[in-house]
Design an enzyme around this catalytic site. Structure first.
Site, mmCIF file in Angstrom:
data_model
loop_
_atom_site.group_PDB
_atom_site.id
_atom_site.type_symbol
_atom_site.label_atom_id
_atom_site.label_comp_id
_atom_site.label_asym_id
_atom_site.label_seq_id
_atom_site.Cartn_x
_atom_site.Cartn_y
_atom_site.Cartn_z
ATOM 1 N N LYS A 277 -3.205 -8.669 -3.667
ATOM 2 C CA LYS A 277 -4.051 -8.853 -4.851
ATOM 3 C C LYS A 277 -5.077 -9.981 -4.639
ATOM 4 O O LYS A 277 -4.962 -10.772 -3.689
ATOM 5 C CB LYS A 277 -3.157 -9.128 -6.065
ATOM 6 C CG LYS A 277 -2.251 -7.937 -6.439
ATOM 7 C CD LYS A 277 -1.468 -8.210 -7.723
ATOM 8 C CE LYS A 277 -0.578 -7.031 -8.095
ATOM 9 N NZ LYS A 277 0.124 -7.244 -9.391
ATOM 10 N N TYR B 79 -3.576 1.700 -12.650
ATOM 11 C CA TYR B 79 -2.533 1.170 -13.534
ATOM 12 C C TYR B 79 -2.442 1.954 -14.850
ATOM 13 O O TYR B 79 -2.004 1.398 -15.874
ATOM 14 C CB TYR B 79 -2.785 -0.310 -13.806
ATOM 15 C CG TYR B 79 -2.283 -1.234 -12.706
ATOM 16 C CD1 TYR B 79 -0.919 -1.281 -12.382
ATOM 17 C CD2 TYR B 79 -3.141 -2.075 -12.013
ATOM 18 C CE1 TYR B 79 -0.441 -2.132 -11.399
ATOM 19 C CE2 TYR B 79 -2.669 -2.936 -11.008
ATOM 20 C CZ TYR B 79 -1.320 -2.955 -10.718
ATOM 21 O OH TYR B 79 -0.841 -3.808 -9.744
ATOM 22 N N ASN C 164 0.105 -12.438 -9.146
ATOM 23 C CA ASN C 164 1.400 -12.412 -8.457
ATOM 24 C C ASN C 164 1.348 -11.816 -7.041
ATOM 25 O O ASN C 164 2.320 -11.235 -6.568
ATOM 26 C CB ASN C 164 2.477 -11.772 -9.338
ATOM 27 C CG ASN C 164 2.205 -10.306 -9.636
ATOM 28 O OD1 ASN C 164 1.193 -9.777 -9.215
ATOM 29 N ND2 ASN C 164 3.111 -9.675 -10.343
ATOM 30 N N HIS D 36 1.176 -5.960 -4.948
ATOM 31 C CA HIS D 36 1.695 -4.778 -5.647
ATOM 32 C C HIS D 36 2.493 -3.951 -4.650
ATOM 33 O O HIS D 36 2.135 -3.897 -3.472
ATOM 34 C CB HIS D 36 0.551 -3.907 -6.191
ATOM 35 C CG HIS D 36 1.016 -2.512 -6.530
ATOM 36 N ND1 HIS D 36 1.604 -2.208 -7.724
ATOM 37 C CD2 HIS D 36 1.042 -1.372 -5.798
ATOM 38 C CE1 HIS D 36 1.963 -0.924 -7.719
ATOM 39 N NE2 HIS D 36 1.632 -0.394 -6.563
ATOM 40 N N GLU E 69 0.246 7.003 -5.630
ATOM 41 C CA GLU E 69 -0.565 5.814 -5.348
ATOM 42 C C GLU E 69 -1.224 5.887 -3.966
ATOM 43 O O GLU E 69 -2.364 5.448 -3.791
ATOM 44 C CB GLU E 69 0.310 4.566 -5.456
ATOM 45 C CG GLU E 69 0.730 4.270 -6.897
ATOM 46 C CD GLU E 69 1.631 3.058 -7.038
ATOM 47 O OE1 GLU E 69 2.031 2.760 -8.176
ATOM 48 O OE2 GLU E 69 1.956 2.410 -6.020
HETATM 49 P P1 RTP Z 1 3.182 -4.202 -9.447
HETATM 50 O O1 RTP Z 1 3.161 -2.868 -10.164
HETATM 51 O O2 RTP Z 1 1.876 -4.934 -9.497
HETATM 52 O O3 RTP Z 1 3.753 -4.086 -8.066
HETATM 53 O O4 RTP Z 1 4.208 -5.166 -10.214
HETATM 54 P P2 RTP Z 1 5.657 -4.824 -10.751
HETATM 55 O O5 RTP Z 1 6.041 -3.421 -10.432
HETATM 56 O O6 RTP Z 1 6.565 -5.917 -10.287
HETATM 57 O O7 RTP Z 1 5.438 -4.978 -12.319
HETATM 58 P P3 RTP Z 1 4.942 -3.881 -13.406
HETATM 59 O O8 RTP Z 1 5.932 -3.868 -14.501
HETATM 60 O O9 RTP Z 1 4.612 -2.585 -12.729
HETATM 61 O O10 RTP Z 1 3.610 -4.535 -13.972
HETATM 62 C C1 RTP Z 1 2.385 -4.440 -13.265
HETATM 63 C C2 RTP Z 1 1.705 -5.785 -13.256
HETATM 64 O O11 RTP Z 1 1.347 -6.133 -14.587
HETATM 65 C C3 RTP Z 1 1.483 -7.534 -14.765
HETATM 66 N N1 RTP Z 1 2.429 -7.808 -15.824
HETATM 67 N N2 RTP Z 1 2.229 -8.722 -16.720
HETATM 68 N N3 RTP Z 1 2.488 -10.484 -18.926
HETATM 69 C C4 RTP Z 1 3.448 -9.617 -18.660
HETATM 70 O O12 RTP Z 1 4.472 -9.524 -19.322
HETATM 71 C C5 RTP Z 1 3.288 -8.725 -17.530
HETATM 72 N N4 RTP Z 1 4.140 -7.812 -17.152
HETATM 73 C C6 RTP Z 1 3.590 -7.222 -16.062
HETATM 74 C C7 RTP Z 1 2.003 -8.123 -13.473
HETATM 75 O O13 RTP Z 1 0.911 -8.683 -12.767
HETATM 76 C C8 RTP Z 1 2.574 -6.932 -12.754
HETATM 77 O O14 RTP Z 1 2.509 -7.115 -11.348
HETATM 78 MG MG MG Z 2 4.814 -1.757 -10.858
#
Ligand code: RTP
Ligand code: MG
Length: 141
Positions: free
Chosen positions: A11, A51, A114, A117, A128
């Site tokens: 990212k 997304y 963070n 991804h 994806e």
């Molecule tokens: P990613 O898809 O980016 O690999 O991350 P992830 O699976 O660990 O998390 P996901 O639930 O898919 O959420 C995608 C991205 O959205 C942001 N996020 N912000 N503020 C919040 O509560 C929140 N929750 C998620 C994060 O940047 C996350 O990587």
């Molecule tokens: Mg995710």
């Protein structure tokens, strides 16, 4: 466990920190092959499409704003159990909760910025990978 492919994105925060190589080394040391790779400045439409599953979430606009804030590096990783292996290397979504030694614990600043991804399941990995790499640009060895 079967050989899998997963989509990974470094990212904008991690690209800005100049740690692309360090993150690639972690993939390689874990036995994941980088079989496609490109740097890109995502458009809003590309980030929103990628997304789309999060469209109704309160953090969606912040997420898209962040993903278009600078260049990203997008890659396909291939290896034994690649999807889970990459998720383990990444650590928890919130870097404060990520285990020591994971990419997010070591390089990420916040739940928004963070660092990486990674696809979370076989079906999402397929979608994806197709989203960012037309079949001809993936090099399996
Ligand atoms: P990613 O898809 O980016 O690999 O991350 P992830 O699976 O660990 O998390 P996901 O639930 O898919 O959420 C995608 C991205 O959205 C942001 N996020 N912000 N503020 C919040 O509560 C929140 N929750 C998620 C994060 O940047 C996350 O990587
Ligand atoms: Mg995710």
């Amino acid at each position: 466990m079967a050989t899998q492919r997963t989509l990974s994105i470094i990212k904008p925060d991690a690209v800005a920190k100049n740690v692309i190589g360090q993150i690639y080394t972690r993939f390689e040391n874990a036995g994941l092959k980088i079989i496609a790779s490109r740097m890109a400045q995502l458009s809003r439409a590309e980030a929103e499409g990628f997304y789309a599953v999060h469209r109704e979430r309160p953090f969606f606009k912040d997420l898209v704003d962040f993903m278009v804030s600078g260049p990203v590096v997008i890659q396909v990783l291939e290896g034994e159990g690649a999807i889970l292996k990459n998720r383990d290397l990444m650590g928890a979504t919130d870097p404060k909760k990520a285990e020591k030694g994971t990419i997010r614990a070591d390089f990420a600043d916040s739940i928004d910025a963070n660092a990486v991804h990674g696809s979370d399941a076989e079906e999402t990995a397929k979608v994806e990978i197709a989203y960012f790499f037309p079949a001809l640009n993936v090099y399996s060895r």
